[in-house]
Structures are given as C-alpha cells and as structure tokens.
Design a protein around this motif. Structure first.
Motif, PDB file in Angstrom:
ATOM      1  N   UNK A 154     -22.754 -10.793 -14.457  1.00 45.53           N
ATOM      2  CA  UNK A 154     -21.562 -11.424 -15.014  1.00 45.53           C
ATOM      3  C   UNK A 154     -20.274 -10.681 -14.729  1.00 45.53           C
ATOM      4  N   UNK A 155     -20.359  -9.550 -14.035  1.00 45.39           N
ATOM      5  CA  UNK A 155     -19.145  -8.823 -13.660  1.00 45.39           C
ATOM      6  C   UNK A 155     -18.270  -9.711 -12.788  1.00 45.39           C
ATOM      7  N   UNK A 156     -16.989  -9.782 -13.109  1.00 44.51           N
ATOM      8  CA  UNK A 156     -16.038 -10.591 -12.345  1.00 44.51           C
ATOM      9  C   UNK A 156     -15.588  -9.779 -11.133  1.00 44.51           C
ATOM     10  N   UNK A 157     -16.149 -10.106  -9.985  1.00 44.05           N
ATOM     11  CA  UNK A 157     -15.914  -9.310  -8.782  1.00 44.05           C
ATOM     12  C   UNK A 157     -14.439  -9.286  -8.393  1.00 44.05           C
ATOM     13  N   UNK A 158     -13.765 -10.418  -8.511  1.00 40.44           N
ATOM     14  CA  UNK A 158     -12.359 -10.478  -8.124  1.00 40.44           C
ATOM     15  C   UNK A 158     -11.500  -9.601  -9.051  1.00 40.44           C
ATOM     16  N   UNK A 159     -11.817  -9.585 -10.327  1.00 39.63           N
ATOM     17  CA  UNK A 159     -11.068  -8.746 -11.266  1.00 39.63           C
ATOM     18  C   UNK A 159     -11.268  -7.268 -10.963  1.00 39.63           C
ATOM     19  N   UNK A 160     -12.472  -6.893 -10.581  1.00 40.98           N
ATOM     20  CA  UNK A 160     -12.734  -5.489 -10.255  1.00 40.98           C
ATOM     21  C   UNK A 160     -11.869  -5.067  -9.071  1.00 40.98           C
ATOM     22  N   UNK A 161     -11.849  -5.880  -8.027  1.00 39.15           N
ATOM     23  CA  UNK A 161     -11.075  -5.541  -6.832  1.00 39.15           C
ATOM     24  C   UNK A 161      -9.582  -5.497  -7.153  1.00 39.15           C
ATOM     25  N   UNK A 162      -9.121  -6.443  -7.956  1.00 38.23           N
ATOM     26  CA  UNK A 162      -7.710  -6.442  -8.346  1.00 38.23           C
ATOM     27  C   UNK A 162      -7.370  -5.186  -9.144  1.00 38.23           C
ATOM     28  N   UNK A 163      -8.317  -4.734  -9.981  1.00 39.54           N
ATOM     29  CA  UNK A 163      -8.092  -3.528 -10.778  1.00 39.54           C
ATOM     30  C   UNK A 163      -7.987  -2.279  -9.906  1.00 39.54           C
ATOM     31  N   UNK A 164      -8.620  -2.307  -8.748  1.00 38.00           N
ATOM     32  CA  UNK A 164      -8.535  -1.159  -7.838  1.00 38.00           C
ATOM     33  C   UNK A 164      -7.115  -1.001  -7.306  1.00 38.00           C
ATOM     34  N   UNK A 165      -6.521  -2.107  -6.870  1.00 36.56           N
ATOM     35  CA  UNK A 165      -5.208  -2.013  -6.223  1.00 36.56           C
ATOM     36  C   UNK A 165      -4.037  -2.046  -7.202  1.00 36.56           C
ATOM     37  N   UNK A 166      -4.249  -2.539  -8.417  1.00 33.89           N
ATOM     38  CA  UNK A 166      -3.134  -2.670  -9.366  1.00 33.89           C
ATOM     39  C   UNK A 166      -2.387  -1.357  -9.606  1.00 33.89           C
ATOM     40  N   UNK A 167      -3.070  -0.235  -9.850  1.00 34.11           N
ATOM     41  CA  UNK A 167      -2.323   1.012 -10.080  1.00 34.11           C
ATOM     42  C   UNK A 167      -1.525   1.461  -8.854  1.00 34.11           C
ATOM     43  N   UNK A 168      -1.995   1.096  -7.674  1.00 34.59           N
ATOM     44  CA  UNK A 168      -1.305   1.486  -6.452  1.00 34.59           C
ATOM     45  C   UNK A 168       0.002   0.711  -6.306  1.00 34.59           C
ATOM     46  N   UNK A 169      -0.050  -0.578  -6.605  1.00 30.69           N
ATOM     47  CA  UNK A 169       1.185  -1.368  -6.555  1.00 30.69           C
ATOM     48  C   UNK A 169       2.136  -0.956  -7.675  1.00 30.69           C
ATOM     49  N   UNK A 170       1.594  -0.592  -8.812  1.00 32.96           N
ATOM     50  CA  UNK A 170       2.438  -0.128  -9.914  1.00 32.96           C
ATOM     51  C   UNK A 170       3.184   1.137  -9.506  1.00 32.96           C
ATOM     52  N   UNK A 171       2.470   2.035  -8.836  1.00 27.17           N
ATOM     53  CA  UNK A 171       3.110   3.261  -8.367  1.00 27.17           C
ATOM     54  C   UNK A 171       4.174   2.952  -7.320  1.00 27.17           C
ATOM     55  N   UNK A 172       3.869   2.031  -6.427  1.00 26.27           N
ATOM     56  CA  UNK A 172       4.813   1.673  -5.361  1.00 26.27           C
ATOM     57  C   UNK A 172       6.088   1.065  -5.917  1.00 26.27           C
ATOM     58  N   UNK A 173       5.945   0.144  -6.862  1.00 26.96           N
ATOM     59  CA  UNK A 173       7.083  -0.667  -7.294  1.00 26.96           C
ATOM     60  C   UNK A 173       7.753  -0.184  -8.568  1.00 26.96           C
ATOM     61  N   UNK A 174       7.059   0.635  -9.353  1.00 29.36           N
ATOM     62  CA  UNK A 174       7.600   1.000 -10.657  1.00 29.36           C
ATOM     63  C   UNK A 174       7.834   2.501 -10.841  1.00 29.36           C
TER      64      UNK A 174
END
Length: 200
Positions: A154-174
């Motif tokens: 039941x793990x949401x594969x797309x959410x896991x992958x999005x969670x990997x890159x989210x902190x990287x974009x946060x660092x880039x943009x914020x």
C-alpha cells in the motif's frame, strides 16, 4: 525530477527534428541566461538559424515553446536506477536531481521554467506533465521494493519519489542551502524511513 541527458545530445531525425532541436537549444539558452521574459520567438528563430515563420507556425507563443522544451527534456531524461536495493535507487534519484539542479545551465534553466510556470498556464501545465513523467519513471523502484517485501504493502510509490526531491527543491528555491550529495542522501534516507514506517 530533473535528471536529463547531457546538454547538447544529438538525436537522429529528419529536417523537422533538426529544426525542433535547434529551436529548443536556442530557447533553453535564452531561458537559462535571461529567464522567461527573454523568450522572444523572433530572436529564438534567429539564434537557432530557423525561419521566423516556421517558429511562429509551429509554436506560436513563448508558453508553447517552453512547454515543448519541457516535453523534450522529459523525452531525454535518464531512466531510473535498477539496483535491486530501494535505498540505493532512491539515493541515485536524489543525486541525479541535485546534480541537475546544480548544473550551471540546467539549474538556471529549471529556475526559469519554474518561474514561467507561475505566470504562464502553458508552462505550468507542461511543468506538471514533466514531473509526472519523471515521478512515474522512478516510482518503479518503490513498487519493485513493495513487491520484494522491502516496503509495506500500500505504499504510495509516487509520494515516496516526490518526498525524495521535495527537500532539494526547497533548498534551491527557498533556503539557498547548497545542494550537496550529503543533502541528497539525507533526503533519500528520510523518504525511505517514512515509507518503511508506513507514513507514505
């Protein structure tokens, strides 16, 4: 995801493909150097060595050109890792994203495209499609891990992958935090820990 093939990659094709490649190269250069405001179709045609009429007939607007550039980037994106170990796969994903965002050209290009998406509907839709394609590609490493019993059913594969890159974009943009391999590895490890705990 931003894990695109090396800049300047030449793909086979006829005149239409060569025209598209030349225009998209010129558009990418303009975006990376000067942002979305510099995406003037007449100037892009001149820089790409293509007739202005051809550019206006095929793309019509800067938003449509930015959208096609994103579609091309998605087509050239590197395939996901297939190591058989979800921790390694997610770490590879994070490092590819960080590497793309810190590349002198690609990093500026993505910033320009993200900015364009905030004020242009065509660019926004194309950016959403781009990330959907990349997330779907990398989601396979998570679904494979679920099938092996390495992650909860039941793990949401797309959410896991999005969670990997989210902190990287946060660092880039914020925050402006350097996008190091260490940061990439931490992002991957955090996403994996959340997935293993059943939070995703």
């Amino acid at each position: 995801m931003t894990d695109t093939a090396p800049h300047g990659t030449v793909r086979p094709g006829g005149r239409t493909a060569r025209v598209r490649a030349a225009v998209l190269e010129a558009a990418g250069d303009a975006l990376a150097e000067h942002g979305f405001a510099a995406l003037d179709l007449t100037q892009i045609a001149r820089a790409g060595g293509v007739g202005k009429t051809t550019v206006y007939r095929r793309w019509g607007t800067p938003g449509a050109l930015a959208a096609d550039l994103l579609a091309d980037m998605a087509e050239q994106s590197l395939p996901r890792a297939r190591t058989g170990d979800v921790a390694t796969d997610l770490r590879e994903n994070a490092r590819l994203v960080a590497g793309s965002l810190t590349d002198p050209r690609q990093g500026r290009l993505f910033k320009a495209l993200i900015a364009a998406s905030l004020c242009n509907g065509q660019a926004a839709e194309a950016l959403h499609r781009f990330y959907a394609v990349r997330i779907d590609e990398w989601a396979g490493c998570v679904t494979d891990a679920v099938a092996r019993g390495d992650l909860p059913a039941g793990t949401d594969a797309r959410r896991v992958v999005a969670q990997v890159s989210a902190p990287l974009y946060y660092a880039l943009l914020n925050t402006g935090e350097p996008l190091t391999e260490e940061l990439a590895d931490r992002a991957a490890a955090a996403a994996l820990a959340a997935a293993r705990a059943g939070a995703l």
